[in-house]
Scaffold this active site. Structure first.
Site, PDB file in Angstrom:
ATOM      1  N   THR A  74       0.879  -1.167   0.000  1.00 52.39           N
ATOM      2  CA  THR A  74       0.000   0.000   0.000  1.00 52.39           C
ATOM      3  C   THR A  74       0.910   1.208   0.000  1.00 52.39           C
ATOM      4  OG1 THR A  74      -1.848  -1.074   1.143  1.00 52.39           O
ATOM      5  CG2 THR A  74      -1.621   1.257   1.535  1.00 52.39           C
TER       6      THR A  74
ATOM      7  N   ARG B  27     -13.935  -7.392  -2.597  1.00 55.73           N
ATOM      8  CA  ARG B  27     -13.407  -7.196  -1.241  1.00 55.73           C
ATOM      9  C   ARG B  27     -12.857  -5.772  -1.088  1.00 55.73           C
ATOM     10  NH1 ARG B  27      -8.028  -5.704   0.883  1.00 55.73           N
ATOM     11  NH2 ARG B  27      -7.766  -6.714   2.897  1.00 55.73           N
ATOM     12  N   VAL B  28     -13.156  -5.144   0.025  1.00 55.76           N
ATOM     13  CA  VAL B  28     -12.616  -3.820   0.332  1.00 55.76           C
ATOM     14  C   VAL B  28     -11.772  -3.928   1.594  1.00 55.76           C
ATOM     15  CG1 VAL B  28     -13.197  -1.449   0.976  1.00 55.76           C
ATOM     16  CG2 VAL B  28     -14.545  -2.637  -0.764  1.00 55.76           C
ATOM     17  N   GLY B  29     -10.573  -3.369   1.555  1.00 56.02           N
ATOM     18  CA  GLY B  29      -9.674  -3.421   2.705  1.00 56.02           C
ATOM     19  C   GLY B  29      -9.812  -2.208   3.604  1.00 56.02           C
ATOM     20  N   ASP B  30      -8.784  -1.986   4.402  1.00 50.02           N
ATOM     21  CA  ASP B  30      -8.811  -0.885   5.370  1.00 50.02           C
ATOM     22  C   ASP B  30      -8.471   0.468   4.746  1.00 50.02           C
ATOM     23  OD1 ASP B  30      -6.184  -2.080   5.020  1.00 50.02           O
ATOM     24  OD2 ASP B  30      -5.482  -0.642   6.524  1.00 50.02           O
TER      25      ASP B  30
ATOM     26  N   THR C 109      -0.690   0.103   6.658  1.00 49.26           N
ATOM     27  CA  THR C 109      -0.472  -0.948   5.663  1.00 49.26           C
ATOM     28  C   THR C 109      -0.450  -2.289   6.376  1.00 49.26           C
ATOM     29  OG1 THR C 109       0.993  -1.821   3.960  1.00 49.26           O
ATOM     30  CG2 THR C 109       2.054  -0.647   5.783  1.00 49.26           C
ATOM     31  N   GLY C 110      -0.952  -3.305   5.705  1.00 49.85           N
ATOM     32  CA  GLY C 110      -0.935  -4.634   6.315  1.00 49.85           C
ATOM     33  C   GLY C 110      -2.239  -5.359   6.100  1.00 49.85           C
TER      34      GLY C 110
ATOM     35  N   GLY D  34      -5.557  -5.910   6.121  1.00 47.86           N
ATOM     36  CA  GLY D  34      -6.606  -4.907   6.235  1.00 47.86           C
ATOM     37  C   GLY D  34      -7.793  -5.294   7.097  1.00 47.86           C
TER      38      GLY D  34
HETATM   39  N1  ASP Z   1      -3.914  -2.874   3.871  1.00 41.77           N
HETATM   40  C1  ASP Z   1      -4.071  -3.257   2.484  1.00 41.77           C
HETATM   41  C2  ASP Z   1      -5.364  -4.010   2.349  1.00 41.77           C
HETATM   42  O1  ASP Z   1      -5.676  -4.807   3.214  1.00 41.77           O
HETATM   43  C3  ASP Z   1      -2.970  -4.085   1.959  1.00 41.77           C
HETATM   44  C4  ASP Z   1      -1.578  -3.768   2.437  1.00 41.77           C
HETATM   45  O2  ASP Z   1      -1.334  -2.712   2.979  1.00 41.77           O
HETATM   46  O3  ASP Z   1      -0.682  -4.611   2.258  1.00 41.77           O
HETATM   47  O4  ASP Z   1      -6.021  -3.851   1.346  1.00 41.77           O
END
Ligand code: ASP
Length: 317
Positions: free
Chosen positions: A178, A206-209, A229-230, A232
């Site tokens: 991200t 799908r929707v992330g954070d 980031t991570g 989500g």
């Molecule tokens: N946080 C992002 C998501 O879950 C992905 C990422 O940051 O690696 O969509």
């Protein structure tokens, strides 16, 4: 209204800078923190770090001249989206259906206004679309095909599907990442933004954070601005970025302790490596926090006293 000019920077990427804004000069202190996603050992091309130093140099000059935090956030994230180096914009990963769906959000800590887009298929710069939602509508989030039609009618640029070059990154072991930015300007305003292609082989839809205010992005003047980031799903359930602000506002924690507590809480809740990731944050005094529970996090900082540095693991240079 900001005016964008173009300048040629390293990697033959055209990087917009903010030319006109000279409105914020009331204090000396300003600061910028950016991230390019989590990292695994041995998996961070130097070009990502050098690109981050380039755009931090532009941001530092803009803020020194008096640019506003919100404009600098948008410029930094749009540059990373256009670079083809990160999982956002041009190099966003495919979902499990074999096509790109991008998410982004931006928040202004001065007004507590925010804009967000999710599951965009052909928008070139999701962060700019999020800004349009914030500036031009009475809504916060626009999603899916109908959201894309709406932001396009507001002026968001679209591209052909071939624009997205994620196949360049298929040799990489990680399929997520991200980009994000958090900025304190010389008015004392805080702003943050985040943009992503999402997480490993996500199910279409799908929707992330990243587009969720309080999860992937949050900013509040006088407190802090942050981007995540991570993994989500954890960052949504633990309202990761808002939880930093809450720990600071209600618990009196420093931005460093608050961000670390947010990361630790999610890592402790996840088994088998779930719940991992990183946070970048800056407080109203310009203090930075950048904890991560992943092996690394691609990140960089600059301020009125700090020349641009970037790194993925222990050191930044
Ligand atoms: N946080 C992002 C998501 O879950 C992905 C990422 O940051 O690696 O969509």
């Amino acid at each position: 209204m900001k005016v964008l000019t173009t300048a040629l920077v390293a990697l033959t990427i055209i990087a917009p800078t903010i030319a006109s804004a000279e409105t914020c000069t009331t204090q000396e202190t300003f600061g910028v923190i950016i991230h390019g996603g989590t990292a695994r050992a041995g998996n961070v091309p130097e070009e990502r770090l050098s690109f981050m130093r380039e755009i931090l140099t532009d941001a530092r000059a803009d803020l020194d001249r008096g640019a506003e935090a919100l404009d600098v956030v948008e410029m930094l994230v749009a540059n990373m989206e256009d670079s083809g180096l990160f999982n956002a914009g041009k190099a966003a990963i495919n979902n499990a259906g074999g096509f790109v769906e991008t998410d982004a959000s931006i928040m202004d800590g001065k007004t507590m206004e925010a804009g967000s887009v999710a599951s965009m298929k052909l928008v070139r710069n999701p962060i700019k679309a999020a800004r349009l939602v914030m500036d031009e509508t009475r809504h916060v989030m626009m999603v899916g095909d109908r959201g894309e039609t709406a932001v396009t009618s507001l002026g968001a640029e679209t591209v052909e599907a071939e624009y997205f070059v994620n196949n360049k990154h298929h040799d990489e072991p990680e399929k997520h990442g991200t980009v994000g930015a958090a900025v304190l300007d010389r008015c004392g305003n805080l702003a943050a933004g985040t943009s992503t292609g999402g997480y490993d082989a996500k199910i279409p839809g799908r929707v992330g954070d990243s587009p969720v205010i309080g999860a992937g992005t949050y900013a509040k003047n006088g407190v802090m601005a942050a981007s995540a980031t991570g993994h989500g799903e954890f960052f949504i359930r633990f309202t990761a970025t808002r939880s930093i602000a809450a720990r600071m506002e209600y618990g009196g924690l420093s931005v460093g302790d608050a961000a670390q507590a947010a990361i630790d809480e999610m890592a402790a809740a996840g088994s088998d490596g779930d719940g991992r990731g990183g946070l970048i944050a800056i407080d109203a005094e310009g203090n930075f926090a950048m904890p991560f529970s992943s092996e690394g996090m691609v990140r960089g900082i600059t301020s009125n006293t700090q020349t641009p540095v970037a790194g993925a693991f222990g050191n930044m240079e």
